[in-house]
Each structure stands twice: as structure tokens, then as C-alpha cells.
Write a protein that holds these residues in place. Structure first.
Motif, short mmCIF file in Angstrom:
data_model
loop_
_atom_site.label_atom_id
_atom_site.label_comp_id
_atom_site.label_asym_id
_atom_site.label_seq_id
_atom_site.Cartn_x
_atom_site.Cartn_y
_atom_site.Cartn_z
N ARG A 30 0.83 -1.20 0.00
CA ARG A 30 0.00 0.00 0.00
C ARG A 30 0.87 1.26 0.00
NH1 ARG A 30 -4.83 0.91 4.28
NH2 ARG A 30 -5.84 -0.54 2.82
N ALA A 31 1.95 1.24 0.79
CA ALA A 31 2.82 2.41 0.85
C ALA A 31 3.51 2.64 -0.50
CB ALA A 31 3.85 2.24 1.96
N TRP A 32 3.94 1.55 -1.15
CA TRP A 32 4.56 1.71 -2.47
C TRP A 32 3.57 2.31 -3.46
CZ3 TRP A 32 9.27 2.35 -3.51
CH2 TRP A 32 10.30 1.62 -2.90
N GLN A 33 2.35 1.83 -3.45
CA GLN A 33 1.34 2.37 -4.36
C GLN A 33 1.14 3.86 -4.12
OE1 GLN A 33 -2.15 -0.08 -3.86
NE2 GLN A 33 -1.08 -1.94 -4.49
N PHE A 36 4.26 5.83 -5.51
CA PHE A 36 4.26 5.97 -6.96
C PHE A 36 3.16 6.94 -7.41
CE2 PHE A 36 6.38 1.67 -6.84
CZ PHE A 36 7.60 2.13 -7.29
N ALA A 37 2.01 6.87 -6.74
CA ALA A 37 0.94 7.81 -7.08
C ALA A 37 1.37 9.25 -6.79
CB ALA A 37 -0.33 7.46 -6.29
N GLY A 38 2.03 9.44 -5.67
CA GLY A 38 2.52 10.77 -5.33
C GLY A 38 3.56 11.26 -6.30
N ALA A 39 4.43 10.34 -6.76
CA ALA A 39 5.45 10.72 -7.74
C ALA A 39 4.81 11.18 -9.04
CB ALA A 39 6.38 9.54 -7.99
N ARG A 40 3.78 10.48 -9.46
CA ARG A 40 3.09 10.91 -10.68
C ARG A 40 2.39 12.24 -10.47
NH1 ARG A 40 2.77 5.19 -11.34
NH2 ARG A 40 3.71 4.69 -13.38
#
Length: 497
Positions: A30-33, A36-40
Motif C-alpha cells: 500500500r505504501a509503495w502504491q 508511486f501515485a505521489g510521484a506521478r
């Protein structure tokens, strides 16, 4: 590299046989998702595309950051203001190759530069010296950076003036430490009996300011250019890296560029979820968000990479040590303090703090599969070196309980394991480019301009009136607009002796 089946597959990533294991970061699916969402959401993908397209991502200086063009061996066109820069870059490669084949009989090379003009080539020369069987012309490479004459004296005591060449590296050719050291070396050559023509033939320059280099006395065909779209700390790929070709041959220099280009292509094209520089940036961002970390350590378990943390210090802290973002607003996060040295020496220095100190300090453990020597004991020694690397990461992550509080290890100390298949010119180039892109990714995530460094200028300005006051030998200096009361008192104390 194999991992226990219990480890989630997202913890292991690889490109060009470089493996990154993030298992000890404590980041779940969940943290990885979310990362990556924040990076986008931050526009990281667009930032990467803009960087390689030559957009002016260095917004404060209104210029591109196109150091990747310097290792674009395919010579795919790279456009700036409608012009392809690759023909000029290729011409410099040709000149480096010619020079690297001409210096027969040269015993000593004095490379004069500071900061980005020093760290990269110094690291590369030190690291590649350990590669078993590498071509080595046996020159003594002396790196002169500090204005302290102790370094100058040490080098001049060892160099042979009749067979010495000098490379002066300064983008502006106005850097005080570099120009003063260069004048001192020229004076030494003269004092040792070299005539003006011989001295001129011995001097080379790497600079964006050709006129200033010529005014210093460098022959025009001895001046190698680089460009304002190359930051100093990103310049080892340019003619700044000439010592690599001189010492180890032009083909080795090309392999160094090729490794960096391979990492460029990965960074440019891989999706964020598989992108090594991005993943490494996100692990540090996660620890900042979770633990408000203030320091980060890079520990290479390879003596050949002992200079790597010093190179990384400049890369990270000069690029991202900012308190305002691109929009002039205060930042939430910026570069932590970066430090490190070669393992396993580091274990006997500051690892106590890592294990039982109050601060949580993320670590990048960097290891190499193959031994870095062909000694008969190399395999056994290397096995112990790797076992120490893995053991330290495990102990930091898992900790230890004990009835004696002095023996308790709290654990949950995050780390990455970056594993190179071997350390040669190709993989050294890939390693440095990996961290360049990690640093740029962090800047983009923090909305920081990673390609300027205004904070280093103010002290240089203040140094001029202070030096003038010291040169006066007066001990009655008064505070003024340039010198405050504390500094005036210190000047007076120094001048009183």
C-alpha cells in the motif's frame, strides 16, 4: 541475486545486472502504491522527459541540464535552441582520444580544480586503479584542489617538472582556488628551469571561458570546452574526465560513458515502478515522511569506492540543500546530511550510532559480487567482506532483545542493498549516473531546482574584504558592512601575532 520466497517481489529490482533490494525499508504494498501515485502527481514523469528533451529545467539560471548528452555515444540528436549539440560533444571525444595517445613519456599529471572539477575524476581514477588487469599507463595523477599550500607542496615534492603535464579545470576560469594553484604550479615549472615555450606546451585547460584560459597562457588547441548546460558536479563525463582516458586509455573512458548512457536509457524509459533511480529516491522520501530523518549514509563495501561518499556529498547537498522550492516557497523536505566511507572500516567507526543511537539514519549498502583484486586470498577475503555487509543490514533491520539494556538493538533501521556484478569502468559509470538521477528525482519530488547552487556564492563574496583586511596586517579592524564584529575581532587576533 536470489531472495527468500517470503520476501515480496517488489523489493527486488534490476537493470544491466545491477540489483536493488529494498526489503529492509519497511515499505509495504500500500505504501509503495501511494509513493508511486505521489510521484506521478508531482509530475516526475514529465520532469524526466523534459530533462532529456533539453527543456530549461534549471529554472533559476534559465538553462537545460543536459549532462546526459555528454555520454550519448549513439549520437542521437540532442537539441538546444534548435541546434544539435552532439557534433560539438563528439569533437571533444575525438580530441580526448588524440590527447590520450600523445602523452608518451609523461610521468606526472597535475589536475587542478575544485568541487565538481575535482571529485568526479578523482573518484574514477581511484576506483579504476583497483580493476584487475586494467590498462594503466602508470602516470602519477595528482589532484590539486585545496588552496592550503600543504597539498601543493606535497604534489610538487613528488612530481618531475621535466615530464609533468598540467590540466586546469574551471568552468568560469575565475575560481580563486584553481587560478591561484595554477599560477603556483606555473611558477614551480619556471623555477625548475622550464622555458616559456616548454611551459606553454605543458599546460591544458578545460573551461567554458576560452578567452580567460587563453589570457592565462593556455594555447588555444590545448583548451577543451564544456558548456553552460553542464553543471560542475555533473561534469566528469565531459573533458573534465580527461585523466580517465590519459591513465586507462580512451576505450576505458568510452566504457565509463557507456555505463552511464545505459542508466540514462533506463531512467528515461522505465516506468516508475521499475525505475531504479526513482525507487531509490522514493525510499528516502518515505523515511523522511515517516521518521523526519536528517542524515543519510552511503556505505560501499569496496575499498575502490572509498571516494564515492565524498562525491555523493557534493551531488546531493549542493543540488538539493535548499530551503525554498522552485516557486520561492518554503520546502517541507530537502537533502539530508550525507556521509559515509568504505565498509568494513566504517563498522569500526560510526556504526555504533546506526545501531543504538537515537537518530534513524537510512543507509545504502553498496556491494560488488566479484573481488577487486587477483590476489590468491581475494575470494576468501571478499566472502568475509560481503558477509559483513549483509550482517550489518540484518542487524540494523531486526535488532536484538536482551535483559541488559546496554545490549538491546532497537532495529527497524532502514537500508537498501545495491549490488553491482563487478566494478569496472562500465559499472562505475552506471553507478554514478544512477545516483545523479536519484538526486534529480528527489529534487523533482521536493519541487527543488537540483541544478543551481546560489548558497555557495555569498561566502566567496565575503572572503574578499576579509582577505584584504588580513593582508593589511593591522589589528585595529572595525566592524563594517562586510565584516561583522566577531569576524573583525578574529582578524585582529590573527594580525596581532
Amino acid at each position: 541475486m536470489s531472495l527468500p520466497a517470503s520476501l515480496p517481489p517488489q523489493n527486488l529490482h534490476s537493470v544491466i545486472d545491477i540489483s536493488l533490494d529494498t526489503a529492509y525499508q519497511g515499505i509495504d504494498d500500500r505504501a509503495w502504491q501511494s509513493l508511486f501515485a505521489g510521484a506521478r502527481q508531482s509530475g516526475l514523469e514529465g520532469f524526466i522527459a523534459d530533462m532529456f528533451a533539453g527543456k530549461h529545467i534549471n529554472n533559476s539560471e534559465d538553462r537545460p541540464a543536459l549532462h546526459s548528452a555528454l555520454r550519448n555515444l549513439s549520437q542521437t540528436p540532442v537539441m538546444i535552441a534548435g541546434a544539435d549539440v552532439m557534433p560539438a560533444v563528439a569533437k571533444v571525444w575525438e580530441r580526448i582520444e588524440v590527447i590520450s595517445k600523445q602523452w608518451d613519456g609523461v610521468t606526472d599529471v597535475i589536475h587542478i580544480g575544485i568541487g565538481g572539477s575535482d571529485f568526479g575524476p578523482r573518484l574514477a581514477i581511484e576506483a579504476l586503479a583497483h580493476v584487475p588487469g586494467i590498462q594503466n599507463r602508470g602516470m602519477h595523477m595528482h589532484f590539486l584542489a585545496n588552496i592550503d599550500t600543504a597539498e601543493l607542496a606535497r604534489i610538487l615534492a613528488r612530481a618531475k617538472p621535466q615530464t609533468t603535464r598540467v590540466i586546469i579545470v574551471s568552468k568560469s576560469f575565475t575560481t580563486l582556488e584553481t587560478t591561484m594553484n595554477a599560477k603556483a604550479v606555473v611558477a614551480w615549472l619556471k623555477d625548475c628551469g622550464r622555458n616559456p615555450e616548454e611551459i606553454a606546451q605543458s599546460l591544458y585547460a578545460v573551461s567554458a571561458n576560452v578567452a580567460a584560459a587563453k589570457a592565462f597562457g593556455i594555447l588555444e588547441d590545448h583548451i577543451l570546452p564544456f558548456w553552460d548546460w553542464v553543471g560542475g558536479r555533473y561534469s566528469v563525463w565531459s573533458a573534465v574526465g580527461l585523466p580517465i582516458a590519459l591513465q586507462y586509455g580512451f576505450e576505458t573512458f568510452k566504457q565509463f560513458l557507456a555505463g552511464a548512457q545505459a542508466m540514462d536509457l533506463h531512467f528515461q524509459n522505465a516506468p516508475l515502478e521499475q525505475n531504479l533511480p526513482v525507487i531509490m529516491a522514493l525510499t528516502l522520501l518515505y523515511q523522511q515522511e515517516q521518521h523526519d530523518i536528517k542524515a543519510f549514509a552511503a556505505i560501499p563495501y569496496a575499498d575502490a569506492l572509498d571516494w564515492f561518499p565524498k562525491w555523493l556529498q557534493q551531488l546531493d547537498m549542493e543540488s538539493n540543500g535548499k530551503s525554498i522550492d522552485r516557486d520561492g516557497k518554503p520546502v517541507k523536505h530537502s537533502s539530508p546530511v550525507v556521509f559515509g566511507s568504505a565498509g568494513s572500516n566504517a563498522q569500526h567507526s560510526y556504526f555504533q550510532l546506526f545501531h543504538q543511537g537515537t537518530e534513524i539514519i537510512p543507509i545504502d549498502f553498496i556491494a560488488v559480487r566479484e573481488p577487486m583484486s587477483d590476489r590468491p586470498e581475494a575470494v576468501a577475503h571478499h566472502r568475509i567482506l560481503l558477509s559483513n555487509c549483509l550482517a550489518q543490514a540484518q542487524a540494523l533491520a531486526n535488532g536484538k532483545t536482551a535483559s541488559n539494556p546496554n545490549d538491546v538493538y532497537p532495529g527497524k533501521r532502514p537500508s537498501n542493498l545495491l549490488l553491482l556484478p563487478k566494478l569496472d569502468a562500465f559499472y562505475l559509470g552506471a553507478l554514478l549516473a544512477l545516483y545523479e538521477h536519484r538526486t534529480a528525482s528527489l529534487g523533482a519530488l521536493w519541487n527543488i531546482n537540483s541544478f543551481d547552487q546560489p548558497g555557495v556564492e555569498y561566502g566567496k563574496v565575503l572572503a574578499k574584504p576579509i582577505e584584504k583586511a588580513l593582508a593589511s596586517h593591522q589589528n585595529n579592524i572595525q566592524a563594517n558592512a562586510d565584516i561583522d564584529a566577531v569576524t573583525a575581532a578574529r582578524i585582529n587576533f590573527l594580525n596581532s601575532k
